[in-house]
Scaffold this motif. Structure first.
Motif, PDB file in Angstrom:
ATOM      1  N   LYS A   1     -28.854  18.293   9.078  1.00  0.00           N
ATOM      2  CA  LYS A   1     -29.670  17.599   8.002  1.00  0.00           C
ATOM      3  C   LYS A   1     -30.157  18.414   7.026  1.00  0.00           C
ATOM      4  CE  LYS A   1     -33.477  14.170   7.608  1.00  0.00           C
ATOM      5  NZ  LYS A   1     -34.384  13.500   8.475  1.00  0.00           N
ATOM      6  N   GLY A   2     -30.981  19.500   7.559  1.00  0.00           N
ATOM      7  CA  GLY A   2     -31.628  20.679   6.583  1.00  0.00           C
ATOM      8  C   GLY A   2     -30.572  21.271   5.566  1.00  0.00           C
ATOM      9  N   THR A   3     -29.508  21.366   6.052  1.00  0.00           N
ATOM     10  CA  THR A   3     -28.344  22.031   5.088  1.00  0.00           C
ATOM     11  C   THR A   3     -28.249  21.130   3.709  1.00  0.00           C
ATOM     12  OG1 THR A   3     -27.099  23.170   6.494  1.00  0.00           O
ATOM     13  CG2 THR A   3     -25.995  22.994   4.505  1.00  0.00           C
ATOM     14  N   ALA A   4     -28.332  19.838   4.122  1.00  0.00           N
ATOM     15  CA  ALA A   4     -27.868  18.976   3.042  1.00  0.00           C
ATOM     16  C   ALA A   4     -29.122  18.697   2.092  1.00  0.00           C
ATOM     17  CB  ALA A   4     -27.748  17.351   3.598  1.00  0.00           C
ATOM     18  N   GLN A   5     -30.390  18.929   2.978  1.00  0.00           N
ATOM     19  CA  GLN A   5     -31.641  18.876   1.993  1.00  0.00           C
ATOM     20  C   GLN A   5     -31.732  20.227   1.119  1.00  0.00           C
ATOM     21  OE1 GLN A   5     -34.149  18.452   5.456  1.00  0.00           O
ATOM     22  NE2 GLN A   5     -34.361  15.988   5.062  1.00  0.00           N
ATOM     23  N   ALA A   6     -31.447  21.207   1.605  1.00  0.00           N
ATOM     24  CA  ALA A   6     -31.579  22.518   1.193  1.00  0.00           C
ATOM     25  C   ALA A   6     -30.478  22.494  -0.079  1.00  0.00           C
ATOM     26  CB  ALA A   6     -31.097  23.711   1.993  1.00  0.00           C
ATOM     27  N   CYS A   7     -29.500  22.164   0.078  1.00  0.00           N
ATOM     28  CA  CYS A   7     -28.475  21.885  -1.130  1.00  0.00           C
ATOM     29  C   CYS A   7     -29.228  21.052  -2.157  1.00  0.00           C
ATOM     30  CB  CYS A   7     -27.002  21.296  -0.648  1.00  0.00           C
ATOM     31  SG  CYS A   7     -25.681  21.333  -1.881  1.00  0.00           S
ATOM     32  N   ALA A   8     -29.541  19.830  -1.911  1.00  0.00           N
ATOM     33  CA  ALA A   8     -30.034  18.919  -2.861  1.00  0.00           C
ATOM     34  C   ALA A   8     -31.049  19.610  -3.823  1.00  0.00           C
ATOM     35  CB  ALA A   8     -30.851  17.554  -2.243  1.00  0.00           C
ATOM     36  N   ARG A   9     -32.002  20.277  -3.010  1.00  0.00           N
ATOM     37  CA  ARG A   9     -32.885  21.041  -3.690  1.00  0.00           C
ATOM     38  C   ARG A   9     -32.527  22.202  -4.669  1.00  0.00           C
ATOM     39  NH1 ARG A   9     -35.562  21.012   1.370  1.00  0.00           N
ATOM     40  NH2 ARG A   9     -34.704  23.128   1.959  1.00  0.00           N
ATOM     41  N   SER A  10     -31.524  22.766  -4.104  1.00  0.00           N
ATOM     42  CA  SER A  10     -30.842  23.824  -5.099  1.00  0.00           C
ATOM     43  C   SER A  10     -30.020  23.175  -6.271  1.00  0.00           C
ATOM     44  CB  SER A  10     -29.666  24.714  -4.152  1.00  0.00           C
ATOM     45  OG  SER A  10     -30.335  25.587  -3.338  1.00  0.00           O
ATOM     46  N   LEU A  11     -29.335  21.992  -6.016  1.00  0.00           N
ATOM     47  CA  LEU A  11     -28.821  21.374  -7.123  1.00  0.00           C
ATOM     48  C   LEU A  11     -29.840  20.950  -8.212  1.00  0.00           C
ATOM     49  CD1 LEU A  11     -26.177  19.267  -5.240  1.00  0.00           C
ATOM     50  CD2 LEU A  11     -25.606  20.707  -6.839  1.00  0.00           C
ATOM     51  N   ALA A  12     -30.933  20.543  -7.714  1.00  0.00           N
ATOM     52  CA  ALA A  12     -31.943  19.912  -8.724  1.00  0.00           C
ATOM     53  C   ALA A  12     -32.697  21.332  -9.247  1.00  0.00           C
ATOM     54  CB  ALA A  12     -33.110  19.423  -7.747  1.00  0.00           C
TER      55      ALA A  12
END
Length: 285
Positions: A95-106
């Motif tokens: 779950k954390g990888t997906a959340q971190a990726c979303a933050r990086s994309l933003a």
């Protein structure tokens, strides 16, 4: 024409890119840093490397703003760029990888990261992280995934996992002053078609003033930094991502991608900085 290497999936990655470690750490430098990255794009840089760790996301914000400005100005199209970022190991759960990726994309202002790396191996099982990364590829948030700071044993462990065979690249500390990866890791990566991305390829600028290389650089009509980069890029499957912000250094580094050393020059450099004769622990900065 830009020199590239191919990832296992067939994507073309430029052999020379821009590192952005230490960018985004201070608000009073933000404008100048954005201008530097945009200048790099304008002069032809197409590979840009960043990470959520750099400046606690500040580097990604700098890169994102520079990309947005360059695209709005018509200086580059998004698909011409190859953007790399990294997830911290403590965030690399399913779950954390997906959340971190979303933050990086933003922070980057992008809908896709071209290559997303696990910054180093940490507390979460590799299988779990690989599954998360594969899911991000499937849903289009990232183009490919890879790793960073993985030695040959780590790569073998990764490759033993079914999902691990999707790894596109390994980013490690590699320079004339730190040639350890050449002994076992680089040959292993070549055998598996995975590029080695060299961070700190000029030893954080130290090699640029190396008096031992000055005579050879002068004879060739290049800078010492260009000579050091040229030697790394003479190795097949290697990508270098030196960090620079000054225009002169940015131009010099980019020009090193076109430098082709003679066999005699390579022998002379190797005499000063000998290749490793045994396995050494992988260095990290």
């Amino acid at each position: 024409m830009t020199r590239t290497v191919s990832t296992p999936a067939g994507a073309a990655m430029p052999v020379l890119g821009l590192g952005t470690w230490r960018l985004g750490e201070a608000a009073n430098r933000r404008t100048a840093e954005v201008a530097a990255v945009r200048s790099a794009i304008g002069m032809g840089y197409r590979l840009i490397d960043t990470a959520e760790m750099y400046g606690d996301g500040g580097s990604e914000e700098v890169v994102g703003e520079a990309i947005a400005q360059a695209i709005r100005a018509g200086e580059v199209q998004r698909d011409e760029l190859f953007i790399v970022s990294k997830v911290l190991p403590q965030n690399a759960s399913r779950k954390g990888t997906a959340q971190a990726c979303a933050r990086s994309l933003a922070r980057l202002g992008l809908d896709r990261i071209d290559l997303y790396l696990l910054h180093w191996q940490g507390p979460h099982p590799l299988r779990e992280t690989c599954a998360a990364l594969q899911a991000l590829v499937a849903q289009g948030d990232i183009g490919q995934w890879g790793v960073s700071n993985f030695d040959i044993d780590d790569m073998a462990e990764l490759n033993a996992l079914g999902e691990g065979k999707g790894c596109a690249a390994n980013q490690v500390y590699y320079s004339l002053g730190e040639r350890g990866p050449e002994f076992g890791l680089l040959p292993w990566l070549r055998d598996h078609g995975q590029p080695l991305m060299a961070y700190s390829p000029i030893d954080r600028g130290a090699l640029a003033s190396d008096a031992r290389l000055e005579a050879l650089a002068a004879r060739r009509g290049v800078t010492v930094a260009q000579l050091a980069l040229g030697r790394l890029l003479a190795e097949s499957g290697v990508v270098a991502i030196p960090k620079a912000v000054r225009e002169r250094h940015l131009r010099e580094n980019l020009a090193a991608a076109a430098l082709v050393l003679t066999p005699e020059e390579i022998v002379e450099i190797d005499r000063l900085y000998p290749p490793p004769r045994r396995k050494t622990p992988l260095a990290m900065i």
